[in-house]
Design a protein around this motif. Structure first.
Motif, PDB file in Angstrom:
ATOM      1  N   GLU A 229       7.302  13.192   2.029  1.00 58.56           N
ATOM      2  CA  GLU A 229       7.253  13.806   0.699  1.00 58.56           C
ATOM      3  C   GLU A 229       7.668  12.806  -0.378  1.00 58.56           C
ATOM      4  N   ALA A 230       8.644  11.971  -0.047  1.00 57.35           N
ATOM      5  CA  ALA A 230       9.129  10.985  -1.024  1.00 57.35           C
ATOM      6  C   ALA A 230       8.053   9.977  -1.388  1.00 57.35           C
ATOM      7  N   ALA A 231       7.189   9.646  -0.436  1.00 57.19           N
ATOM      8  CA  ALA A 231       6.095   8.709  -0.729  1.00 57.19           C
ATOM      9  C   ALA A 231       5.207   9.254  -1.839  1.00 57.19           C
ATOM     10  N   VAL A 232       4.898  10.542  -1.763  1.00 57.82           N
ATOM     11  CA  VAL A 232       4.066  11.180  -2.789  1.00 57.82           C
ATOM     12  C   VAL A 232       4.797  11.217  -4.120  1.00 57.82           C
ATOM     13  N   LEU A 256       6.475   5.518   5.543  1.00 56.10           N
ATOM     14  CA  LEU A 256       5.314   4.720   5.946  1.00 56.10           C
ATOM     15  C   LEU A 256       4.083   5.601   6.144  1.00 56.10           C
ATOM     16  N   ALA A 257       4.285   6.750   6.801  1.00 57.47           N
ATOM     17  CA  ALA A 257       3.167   7.673   7.029  1.00 57.47           C
ATOM     18  C   ALA A 257       2.610   8.192   5.713  1.00 57.47           C
ATOM     19  N   GLU A 261      -1.223   7.719   4.068  1.00 58.36           N
ATOM     20  CA  GLU A 261      -2.073   8.814   3.595  1.00 58.36           C
ATOM     21  C   GLU A 261      -2.529   8.573   2.164  1.00 58.36           C
ATOM     22  N   LEU A 262      -1.658   7.945   1.373  1.00 60.37           N
ATOM     23  CA  LEU A 262      -1.993   7.646  -0.020  1.00 60.37           C
ATOM     24  C   LEU A 262      -2.801   6.357  -0.153  1.00 60.37           C
ATOM     25  N   GLN A 263      -3.042   5.715   0.986  1.00 57.40           N
ATOM     26  CA  GLN A 263      -3.734   4.423   1.027  1.00 57.40           C
ATOM     27  C   GLN A 263      -2.992   3.380   0.195  1.00 57.40           C
TER      28      GLN A 263
END
Length: 336
Positions: A229-232, A256-257, A261-263
């Protein structure tokens, strides 16, 4: 009561005979349920803990160590428990292990049960919350006990504490990201208000103090899902953020995952560092840079400490920190 309560004290509190208390402790079917409950309540009121191996322990060490872990689902704690158990086995000791699932009530229950069944010593990676019941029970039992990885009871003269140097770990990780040219570094994960979060965060803040960079804190559950969630959130709300130091490897692996997903390319454009260096860190893609806590060596060291205490009567130092190092891999470097 300044001394450890006895069966006689329980009998007096419950208004029954010593023989009745003994029958209750032996789980005899001859005792009525109402009387059994009456005795159990009296035991709880005065803090009596029945040690099934008390007679044997007066003359010899029974060779059983209790290990209480806050979250065995986390590979970091599992790796610690495994290394500790194997080290104790190498010295002829058996280990009884319990997972509390971060629940102080379960922790108090399993600690009491372990003492009742005659453990010679206890090693506790404690849950957070109201934990005084568990440690007060250990205090009354009078057996050696250590806090490891987390400190929740201030009585380190009675419950010595050992953990890796979390402060230094986050300090060297942040300096690494700065040296790699990061312009805005986030600290991701870790529940707010917990000592272990504050400690891992403190080195990050200290390293940033030497620069003009302002801290960016995204606290939350130390899990893969939070990291994902933090990546988004970082991509949407902080597009200028180009690096992250994560509370632990689970958060980092989730991050990392999420980036995948966000490329979003991890390594050169967005750098990620984890903490603990669990086995999976070196097998992810890209491989995860992480603060290496030498959990196997730490477990072996704790085993040696508790055994020296038991066998030689040498009480450990109140607080011990073990060395950490940074394992640089593909997630924070230009090449794997």
């Amino acid at each position: 009561m300044d001394r450890r309560p006895t069966i006689k004290d329980v009998a007096k509190e419950a208004g029954v005979s010593k023989s009745t208390v003994s029958l209750v402790l032996q789980r005899s079917p001859l005792v009525k349920e109402k009387t059994r409950q009456q005795v159990r309540e009296a035991m709880a009121r005065i803090g009596y803990v029945y040690n099934r191996a008390a007679a044997q322990m007066r003359t010899a060490n029974v060779g059983l160590i209790g290990l209480v872990i806050n979250d065995l689902r986390n590979p970091f704690f599992t790796e610690f428990a495994t290394s500790l158990q194997m080290a104790l086995a190498g010295r002829g000791y058996a280990t009884v292990v319990a997972n509390t699932d971060e629940d102080p009530a379960i922790q108090a229950q399993v600690v009491g049960a372990m003492i009742e069944h005659g453990v010679s010593g206890l090693i506790v990676s404690p849950a957070y919350g109201e934990v005084s019941d568990a440690f007060d029970t250990i205090e009354r039992a009078g057996i050696p006990a250590m806090q490891v990885l987390r400190k929740v009871d201030a009585r380190t003269d009675r419950f010595p504490f050992a953990a890796p140097d979390y402060l230094e770990g986050s300090r060297i990780a942040t300096r690494h990201l700065l040296d790699q040219g990061a312009q805005k570094i986030a600290f991701v994960g870790g529940l707010e208000g917990r000592d272990v979060t504050r400690e891992r965060m403190a080195g990050y803040i200290e390293a940033l103090d030497a620069t003009s960079m302002q801290p960016l804190l995204l606290t939350g559950k130390a899990s893969r899902s939070f990291g994902r969630e933090a990546a988004v959130r970082l991509a949407k709300e902080y597009p200028d953020c180009d690096a992250a130091l994560c509370f632990n490897d689970l958060v980092a692996l989730g991050l990392l995952a999420g980036c995948h997903e966000l490329q979003r390319s991890v390594g050169k454009d967005f750098r990620v560092v984890g903490f603990d260096d669990i086995e999976e860190a070196s097998h992810s893609w890209p491989s995860l840079t992480s603060v290496h806590c030498d959990v196997a060596g730490f477990g072996q060291g704790v085993a040696q400490t508790i055994l020296t205490w038991l066998e030689d009567g040498s009480i450990p130092e109140k607080t011990r920190r073990t060395a950490v190092a940074l394992r640089v891999r593909g997630s924070s470097a230009d090449g794997d």
